[in-house]
Enzyme design. Structure first.
Site, PDB file in Angstrom:
ATOM      1  N   PHE A 137       2.728  -7.666  -0.150  1.00 45.28           N
ATOM      2  CA  PHE A 137       1.271  -7.113  -0.231  1.00 45.28           C
ATOM      3  C   PHE A 137       1.370  -6.042  -1.053  1.00 45.28           C
ATOM      4  CE2 PHE A 137      -2.461  -4.593   0.604  1.00 45.28           C
ATOM      5  CZ  PHE A 137      -3.385  -5.604   0.397  1.00 45.28           C
ATOM      6  N   ASP A 222       7.682  -0.487  -3.185  1.00 46.89           N
ATOM      7  CA  ASP A 222       6.238  -0.194  -2.723  1.00 46.89           C
ATOM      8  C   ASP A 222       6.656   0.209  -1.070  1.00 46.89           C
ATOM      9  OD1 ASP A 222       3.800  -0.331  -1.343  1.00 46.89           O
ATOM     10  OD2 ASP A 222       3.340  -2.223  -2.341  1.00 46.89           O
ATOM     11  N   LYS A 251      -1.150   5.686   1.880  1.00 49.00           N
ATOM     12  CA  LYS A 251      -1.384   5.735   3.344  1.00 49.00           C
ATOM     13  C   LYS A 251      -1.273   6.868   4.081  1.00 49.00           C
ATOM     14  CE  LYS A 251      -1.852   0.812   4.326  1.00 49.00           C
ATOM     15  NZ  LYS A 251      -1.392  -0.227   3.347  1.00 49.00           N
TER      16      LYS A 251
HETATM   17  C1  LIG Z   1      -1.914  -0.862   2.049  1.00 46.96           C
HETATM   18  C2  LIG Z   1      -0.931  -1.176   1.241  1.00 46.96           C
HETATM   19  C3  LIG Z   1      -1.209  -1.273  -0.324  1.00 46.96           C
HETATM   20  C4  LIG Z   1      -2.582  -1.053  -0.891  1.00 46.96           C
HETATM   21  O1  LIG Z   1      -3.043   0.067  -0.653  1.00 46.96           O
HETATM   22  P1  LIG Z   1      -4.651   0.649  -0.643  1.00 46.96           P
HETATM   23  O2  LIG Z   1      -4.554   2.022  -0.316  1.00 46.96           O
HETATM   24  O3  LIG Z   1      -5.153  -0.108   0.455  1.00 46.96           O
HETATM   25  O4  LIG Z   1      -4.912   0.325  -2.114  1.00 46.96           O
HETATM   26  C5  LIG Z   1      -0.251  -1.879  -1.299  1.00 46.96           C
HETATM   27  N1  LIG Z   1       1.064  -1.964  -0.634  1.00 46.96           N
HETATM   28  C6  LIG Z   1       1.530  -1.965   0.564  1.00 46.96           C
HETATM   29  C7  LIG Z   1       2.640  -2.205   0.987  1.00 46.96           C
HETATM   30  C8  LIG Z   1       0.443  -1.625   1.569  1.00 46.96           C
HETATM   31  O5  LIG Z   1       0.747  -1.405   2.641  1.00 46.96           O
END
Ligand SMILES: *Cc1c(COP(=O)(O)O)cnc(C)c1O
Length: 396
Positions: A137, A222, A251
């Site tokens: 994700f 990420d 986050k």
């Molecule tokens: C939450 C998340 C995203 C997206 O971040 P947003 O602030 O919701 O745009 C991307 N990658 C990972 C691993 C995430 O947990």
């Protein structure tokens, strides 16, 4: 408006892409939150890992209010100290030498994808492709969702980026097979969060880095969910003795305010030449003040080590519960990023946790995800374990 009126209005005026519980959160303090009816919850969802210091940490509140009263917004046309200091801080805490600030994780991801392509463009190389993993994700914009390896997030949004290959997470042979000198970047989470808290197998990340090096491909980690102390290191890849060329975080970074970052090397970062990329709000002064305060408190209070220690305690307790309850099939995670895999649907179990007074998130079909504040304590963890056990028991 009372709760029932608000919920009825929500059904009418909100696009129906969310399914929050039937209560209205009104205030929070530390690990605890209260709804509009006065019911108290132990909040181990932390707004999906955003509230690293819990709700309303007094020093974060102070940093936000002072900055808001001084200077709320400058745009990228003018310097403000917070942007510079936050970039510097992130380089001190990581491999990074240059930083670009955003308002969200997905924007940091988008910047990472664009910068990877542009880096090779500037070198005169044709490298349009990306490799990502099944179950990943990376966000919701068309670029970020294109490298997200979950078909449900793609449905109806095509055509997406055509130049993305997905390989199984943890399978370095499949990655080597897909890699060639047309691949700009490989994108990985050190622990897959959204699809069910799946840690990288031991040895996987270094093997991926070596494979990338052999084709001159960039590696993007990420760390939007795993970063900023969550797993017991400032950034989760630091457990693995490996460094990427690009890293995204968000986050927890803003301590509750919208803030993301793309962290990279000077060599790669310099491909973002004047005017080639930007954001009006990214690195907003108030968000930066909250971020700097959050990083400061995490360091001063030893919360990186604490996440490691409390995580071990929490994992241990949950495994004891799992041994008593066949409804739990696995407990896994690292630091304070924990997944409890169930035989039953996670959404139902989550609703039962809410009834018990414990807020958690569901990740994937069958996994409850626990992302407590980094400054939680043993007592709250014991309370969470008891509530979770009652919820699992009532789920049968
Ligand atoms: C939450 C998340 C995203 C997206 O971040 P947003 O602030 O919701 O745009 C991307 N990658 C990972 C691993 C995430 O947990």
């Amino acid at each position: 408006m009372n709760t029932q009126q608000l919920l009825a209005t929500a059904r009418r005026v909100m696009t129906p892409n969310y399914a929050p519980g039937s209560f209205i959160l009104q205030r929070g303090e530390g690990s605890w939150a209260w709804d509009a009816e006065g019911k108290r919850y132990l909040d181990f969802s932390s707004g999906i890992g955003v509230n690293a210091l819990g709700h309303a940490h007094p020093e974060v509140v102070e940093a936000i209010t002072q900055q808001a009263a001084r200077l709320c917004h400058t745009s990228n046309q003018f310097h403000h100290a917070g942007y510079i200091q936050l970039c510097q801080r992130l380089t001190e805490l990581s491999f990074g030498e240059q930083v670009f600030l955003t308002n969200s994780g997905t924007e940091a991801m988008e910047a990472a994808l664009k910068l990877s392509r542009r880096y090779f463009f500037r070198r005169g190389e044709e490298r349009p492709r990306f490799i990502a993993t099944h179950g990943s994700f990376h966000g919701r914009t068309l670029g970020a969702v294109s490298v997200t390896g979950q078909p449900t997030y793609h449905e109806g949004f095509g055509p997406l980026l055509q130049s993305v290959t997905f390989v199984p997470y943890g399978d370095v042979d499949a990655l080597r097979e897909a890699l060639d000198p047309t691949v700009a970047a490989v994108i990985l989470e050190p622990i897959q969060g959204n699809s069910g808290v799946r840690p990288a197998p031991e040895g996987y990340l270094p093997q991926v880095a070596a494979a990338c090096a052999s084709t001159g491909t960039l590696l993007i980690f990420d760390e939007i969910q795993t970063g900023v102390a969550r797993t017991g290191r400032w950034f989760s890849h630091q457990h693995h003795g490996v460094t990427p060329q690009l890293m995204t975080c968000a986050k927890a970074l803003g301590g509750g305010l919208p803030l993301g970052a793309l962290v990279t090397t000077a060599e790669v970062g310099s491909a973002f030449t004047l005017g080639s990329h930007g954001s009006t709000f990214g690195g907003n002064p108030v968000a930066c003040a909250a971020g700097l305060a959050t990083l400061h408190i995490i360091e001063r209070d030893g919360l990186v080590e604490r996440a490691q220690q409390l995580g071990e305690l929490f994992l241990g307790r949950l495994r004891e519960v799992a041994a008593r309850h066949p409804a739990i099939t696995e407990v896994r995670g690292r630091g304070l990023m924990i997944g409890v895999e169930l035989k039953v649907a996670a959404k139902e179990a989550r609703a039962r946790c809410t009834q018990e007074g414990l807020l958690v998130t569901a990740a994937g079909e069958k996994v409850l995800r626990l992302l407590p504040p980094l400054n939680t304590n043993q007592e709250e963890i014991e309370q969470a374990v008891a509530m979770l056990e009652r919820a699992i028991t009532s789920a049968g």
